[in-house]
Structures are given as structure tokens and as C-alpha cells.
Design a protein around this motif. Structure first.
Motif, short mmCIF file in Angstrom:
data_model
loop_
_atom_site.label_atom_id
_atom_site.label_comp_id
_atom_site.label_asym_id
_atom_site.label_seq_id
_atom_site.Cartn_x
_atom_site.Cartn_y
_atom_site.Cartn_z
N PHE A 96 -0.06 5.90 2.57
CA PHE A 96 0.75 5.97 1.49
C PHE A 96 0.88 7.12 0.62
CE2 PHE A 96 2.48 1.39 0.48
CZ PHE A 96 2.96 1.46 1.96
N TYR A 136 5.31 -3.86 4.54
CA TYR A 136 4.12 -3.53 5.25
C TYR A 136 3.46 -4.79 5.66
CZ TYR A 136 -0.55 -2.09 6.51
OH TYR A 136 -2.04 -1.76 7.04
N TRP A 148 1.01 -5.49 9.16
CA TRP A 148 -0.26 -6.32 8.52
C TRP A 148 -0.31 -7.73 9.30
CZ3 TRP A 148 -4.05 -4.90 5.52
CH2 TRP A 148 -5.18 -6.06 5.18
N HIS A 186 4.60 -2.04 -0.09
CA HIS A 186 3.59 -2.80 0.75
C HIS A 186 3.80 -4.20 1.16
CE1 HIS A 186 2.03 -5.20 -2.71
NE2 HIS A 186 1.20 -5.71 -1.99
N PHE A 229 -4.54 2.35 5.03
CA PHE A 229 -3.20 2.07 4.54
C PHE A 229 -2.95 2.95 3.28
CE2 PHE A 229 -1.42 -1.02 1.41
CZ PHE A 229 -0.06 -0.85 1.83
N TRP A 230 -3.64 3.06 2.32
CA TRP A 230 -3.46 3.66 1.11
C TRP A 230 -3.39 5.28 1.22
CZ3 TRP A 230 -0.82 1.26 -2.17
CH2 TRP A 230 -0.92 -0.29 -2.35
N SER A 256 -7.64 -1.02 4.75
CA SER A 256 -7.16 -0.88 3.29
C SER A 256 -7.05 0.71 3.26
CB SER A 256 -7.60 -1.71 2.17
OG SER A 256 -7.58 -2.97 2.74
#
Length: 213
Positions: A170, A141, A146, A138, A166-167, A163
Motif C-alpha cells: 500500500f 482487500y 485476504w 483495505h 500488505f502495508w 500485515s
């Protein structure tokens, strides 16, 4: 002074570590229903701490400031009332710990449910199994994509949405990785290193000291 005030105060950040160790120890000896109790306890603690932090910051804390990704750190004891994210304040430390306990409890409870719900959270379970790899990834990232998104993140809701996306990305990547390999890349390195260190000692057996004369 650096133990409790200013950037990354040691006492507060070590508190996360010891809280996690204590929680893991408690969960290892608890019943399957522990997730539900942990969730309810976390919710209650979150409400109490967030309410106390809001009231304390309003009464004693520094003046409020606009939303930002890098909030000012507390330089006085009064600044520790705030629960603002990553503010390195006591209020934030306690509230984030309570919220983390809530999430862990909810995750354990949901993971014990059969059927569709369990399949839906499978990517996030995989993400937890590769936490070290993705924690370091991250940072890459943050230095790339970002940087382009950051100027647009001027509101808490937008920040939360980005967020979550993003997660989720992942998590899906972690799920696909673990379908092919047993561990994540850094978890594999850690496993190899620890195995190389521990197994020779296991073969040697315990060392017996000679009696002192």
C-alpha cells in the motif's frame, strides 16, 4: 452496557479519537525534538500497560484462548484486563494507544533524520497522506485476497508478516500515486466538498448580528 462492554464500545473507541486530537494539539506547539520524547514516553507506557494487562488477565481475567483474528469481546469487567488485539477491552485500548504513541514518536524522529533513512520511509509518509483512501481500500482487500490467506494465518508471527507485506505494498502504491496527483482519490473528494462549503462563507465574511432592542 454497550458503552463499555461488548462490540465496539463507544467510550473506548471515542477515546482513540480524543487521544489523537490531544496528541496533534501537543505536537503542533512542540519542538522538533518532541518525536524522541514521545517515542521514549510511548515505550515506557507500553511496557507498563502491557505488563499490567498480562498480570491482571492472568490473575483476574477469563481463561486464555487460542490465537484468532476475531477474539471474544469482554462481557464482564474482568475481561477488560486483556491486551489482546481488537478485543475491545480497556487493556487493549490503553496498550494500543501507548504503542501508537511510540510509533508516531519514532516516525517523527526518523522523519527528521537526513539521508538514506528519510528516503526509505518516504513510501510510508505517502501512505499517511492517503490514509482515508487506503483505509477504505483495505476493506476490498479483506473481501478478496485476504479471504484466501486467512485460513493460513494461525500464528501471530505469520499474521504480522502478512500485515507488513500488505502495508508495504500500500505504501509503495501511495508513493507512486502522489508522484502524479496531489491527493488520494477520497482525499480529493473531501477537499472539493470542504472547499465548496467553506469558500462561499469566507467570501461572505463574518455575520454581524443586529443589536437587540
Amino acid at each position: 452496557r454497550g458503552l463499555t462492554l461488548e462490540y465496539y464500545p463507544a467510550i473506548l473507541w471515542l477515546g482513540f479519537f480524543f487521544a489523537g486530537m490531544a496528541l496533534a494539539r501537543w505536537l503542533s506547539s512542540s519542538s522538533p525534538a518532541a518525536g524522541g520524547r514521545l517515542f521514549l514516553g510511548g515505550v515506557a507506557a507500553s511496557v507498563v500497560v502491557l505488563t499490567a494487562g498480562w498480570a491482571g488477565a492472568d490473575a483476574f481475567g477469563p481463561p486464555s484462548y487460542d490465537f484468532g483474528l476475531a477474539p471474544p469481546v469482554p462481557t464482564t469487567w474482568a475481561g477488560h484486563w486483556t491486551t489482546y488485539g481488537f478485543s475491545d477491552a480497556v487493556g487493549w485500548t490503553l496498550s494500543s494507544t501507548a504503542l501508537s504513541v511510540t510509533v508516531v514518536g519514532a516516525a517523527l524522529w526518523v522523519a527528521g533524520r537526513p539521508g538514506l533513512v528519510r528516503r526509505l520511509i518516504a513510501p510510508f509518509v505517502a501512505l499517511g497522506q492517503m490514509a482515508l483512501s487506503f483505509y477504505l481500500l483495505h476493506f476490498l482487500y479483506l473481501d478478496t485476497l485476504w479471504s484466501d490467506l486467512a485460513p493460513s494465518l494461525d500464528h501471530t508471527g505469520v499474521f504480522l508478516l502478512v500485515s507488513l507485506v500488505f502495508w508495504t505494498m500500500f505504501a509503495l502504491l501511495a508513493q507512486q500515486w502522489l508522484r502524479v496527483l496531489r491527493w488520494g482519490p477520497l482525499e480529493t473528494v473531501l477537499h472539493v466538498v470542504t472547499t465548496a462549503v467553506i469558500r462561499p462563507r469566507e467570501r461572505e465574511g463574518p455575520r454581524i448580528r443586529a443589536p437587540m432592542t
